[in-house]
Design a protein around this motif. Structure first.
Motif, PDB file in Angstrom:
ATOM      1  N   ARG A 257       0.810  -1.219   0.000  1.00  0.00           N
ATOM      2  CA  ARG A 257       0.000   0.000   0.000  1.00  0.00           C
ATOM      3  C   ARG A 257       0.846   1.273   0.000  1.00  0.00           C
ATOM      4  NH1 ARG A 257      -5.336  -0.629  -1.553  1.00  0.00           N
ATOM      5  NH2 ARG A 257      -6.179  -2.569  -0.676  1.00  0.00           N
ATOM      6  N   GLN A 263       3.053   6.303   8.881  1.00  0.00           N
ATOM      7  CA  GLN A 263       1.709   5.896   8.455  1.00  0.00           C
ATOM      8  C   GLN A 263       1.456   4.426   8.780  1.00  0.00           C
ATOM      9  OE1 GLN A 263       2.107   7.006   4.303  1.00  0.00           O
ATOM     10  NE2 GLN A 263       0.702   8.746   4.546  1.00  0.00           N
ATOM     11  N   ALA A 315     -10.262  -3.258  -1.523  1.00  0.00           N
ATOM     12  CA  ALA A 315     -10.352  -1.817  -1.254  1.00  0.00           C
ATOM     13  C   ALA A 315      -9.486  -1.039  -2.239  1.00  0.00           C
ATOM     14  CB  ALA A 315      -9.918  -1.523   0.177  1.00  0.00           C
ATOM     15  N   PRO A 316     -10.013   0.044  -2.826  1.00  0.00           N
ATOM     16  CA  PRO A 316      -9.251   0.791  -3.835  1.00  0.00           C
ATOM     17  C   PRO A 316      -8.136   1.660  -3.265  1.00  0.00           C
ATOM     18  CG  PRO A 316     -11.395   1.818  -3.462  1.00  0.00           C
ATOM     19  CD  PRO A 316     -11.398   0.539  -2.688  1.00  0.00           C
ATOM     20  N   SER A 317      -8.107   1.858  -1.949  1.00  0.00           N
ATOM     21  CA  SER A 317      -7.054   2.688  -1.357  1.00  0.00           C
ATOM     22  C   SER A 317      -6.603   2.081  -0.034  1.00  0.00           C
ATOM     23  CB  SER A 317      -7.560   4.116  -1.108  1.00  0.00           C
ATOM     24  OG  SER A 317      -8.516   4.136  -0.063  1.00  0.00           O
ATOM     25  N   GLY A 318      -5.425   2.495   0.412  1.00  0.00           N
ATOM     26  CA  GLY A 318      -4.898   2.004   1.677  1.00  0.00           C
ATOM     27  C   GLY A 318      -5.762   2.399   2.856  1.00  0.00           C
ATOM     28  N   ASN A 319      -6.297   3.613   2.835  1.00  0.00           N
ATOM     29  CA  ASN A 319      -7.127   4.068   3.947  1.00  0.00           C
ATOM     30  C   ASN A 319      -8.419   3.260   4.048  1.00  0.00           C
ATOM     31  OD1 ASN A 319      -5.300   6.019   4.751  1.00  0.00           O
ATOM     32  ND2 ASN A 319      -6.229   7.631   3.491  1.00  0.00           N
ATOM     33  N   LEU A 320      -9.025   2.936   2.894  1.00  0.00           N
ATOM     34  CA  LEU A 320     -10.238   2.116   2.918  1.00  0.00           C
ATOM     35  C   LEU A 320      -9.919   0.685   3.362  1.00  0.00           C
ATOM     36  CD1 LEU A 320     -12.118   3.311  -0.299  1.00  0.00           C
ATOM     37  CD2 LEU A 320     -12.763   3.717   2.094  1.00  0.00           C
TER      38      LEU A 320
END
Length: 412
Positions: A257, A263, A315-320
């Motif tokens: 990710r 992070q 999930a399309p993003s690391g946060n999601l």
């Protein structure tokens, strides 16, 4: 909440601190391993081997640890185990290559391996049946709180002093907690000089309801009980998912990710903070709503947890992905805590150590296999984490199916 503080709550606080150290000491490796791998030049398979090495000896000592706790009492077993594993945690810092690192991790696992059965036996001895689910759930919040704190702790220490300082810094807390256990946690409340007559009266109902023991029961009696084996196989598949995620989540966030060190520290912690809440609530839910059907939180946790593990993979993003893991871990830990509560809640007290040892062996066999299996899958698929997460979904689904059989086992 009782108006007057009772000494068993002091024991519970000490057990909480002890289990928190146990999980901190084992989980710092999951966050430190990317930095160790960079220094030692490790492959993903070798990284998995390092994380699995601990579980090899840890699993082997589960049943002997339970037998020792049943025979000699939980206090000496816990105190010795804590001191042993703390020494080998610190010794991790002196490793210069892969082979010594693996040997130290195996030795570390020997000390931690005797601890869980003795800890569960302590909870069974110190808490009346009506409180045992909540007490167990509170203690087991550390199963997720330790992994939640580890990435934050490791990220800060690595940034300031390097990965070796992480392991050295955990020796002193281990010595202190071993002394607390030795001086303040007796094998039973009846043996404690800190107990009042009023508090000892809280155990009279359980003692009156306990069936008369006509013969000394041991490991042979434990392995003939169906509930032990349904819990054994349920926990095995549950822990393939739990320890696979716990061991590889920091590396996944860094390598797949693209998270920075800071992070990653936060992102790898958040699901486990949610898991801490799940562990805590599980005991209350089990005691209040499922006292006669304690397998139901296992089913619910596994099914909903599997859904959100799958959502992590797509999930399309690391946060999601982190958001999905947070929800997933909340439900996974509700079920996981319920599995551990079953032997404590339904087994005779003189058999709890051995029963917990047998059941926990399954979880630690899974803990040994899972990081190694994930490392192998990543090495042959070009780091395809989607396949890995789908494996976890399948294991949780199997655990849910197996746990539906626990009800029939407890009816006998």
């Amino acid at each position: 909440m009782p108006k007057r503080w009772k000494y068993r709550y002091t024991v519970l606080v000490i057990m909480f601190m002890t289990y928190l150290l146990c999980y901190m000491d084992r989980m710092v490796m999951a966050t430190a391993i990317p930095f160790i791998a960079d220094e030692f030049g490790l492959t993903t398979l070798e990284m998995g081997g390092v994380m699995s090495a601990f579980f090899f000896s840890y699993a082997i000592l589960q049943i002997p640890g339970g037998i020792l706790a049943d025979r000699f009492g939980s206090r000496p077993v816990m105190a010795f185990g804590i001191a042993w594993w703390s020494v080998f945690t610190a010794m991790t810092a002196i490793a210069k290559s892969l082979n010594p690192l693996i040997l130290i991790r195996v030795a570390f696992g020997l000390g931690e391996g005797v601890f869980p059965p003795a800890a569960f036996k302590t909870i069974a001895a110190w808490f009346p049946k009506k409180e045992v689910g909540r007490a167990n759930g509170f203690m087991l919040t550390t199963n997720s709180l330790g992994p939640a704190l580890a990435p934050l702790f490791v990220a800060g220490v690595v940034a300031a002093w390097g990965w070796r300082s992480v392991f050295l810094s955990l020796l002193f807390p281990g010595v202190i907690i071993a002394l607390l256990v030795w001086f303040f946690v007796s094998n039973t409340p009846q043996q404690s000089k800190h107990m009042s007559k009023e508090e000892l009266a809280d155990y009279e109902e359980d003692e009156a309801a306990a069936p008369a023991v006509t013969h000394k029961r041991g490991i042979g009696d434990v392995v003939r009980m169906p509930i032990v084996w349904w819990c054994f196989f349920t926990l095995f598949f549950y822990n393939i998912a739990f320890w696979g995620i716990a061991s590889w989540l920091p590396t996944y966030l860094l390598k797949s990710r693209g998270f920075s060190l800071s992070q990653m520290g936060v992102g790898a912690s958040l699901p486990f903070f949610m898991g801490t809440i799940g562990f805590y609530l599980s005991g209350h839910i089990s005691d209040k709503f499922f006292r006669n059907a304690r397998q139901m939180p296992v089913v619910i946790g596994a099914v909903i947890g599997a859904v959100f593990v799958y959502l992590t993979a797509i999930a399309p993003s690391g946060n999601l992905a982190i958001a999905a893991q947070m929800v997933g871990f909340f439900f996974i830990t509700i079920g996981l805590s319920a599995i551990f509560t079953l032997p404590v809640a339904v087994m005779p007290k003189e058999m709890v150590g051995s029963a917990a040892g047998v059941v926990n062996t399954a979880g630690q066999i899974a803990g040994f296999l899972s990081p190694l299996l994930v490392g192998y899958i990543l090495s042959v698929t070009g780091n395809n984490y989607t396949i890995v997460f789908n494996l976890f979904v399948g294991c949780l689904a199997i655990a849910a199916l197996l746990s539906t059989r626990i009800r029939k086992a407890t009816d006998h």
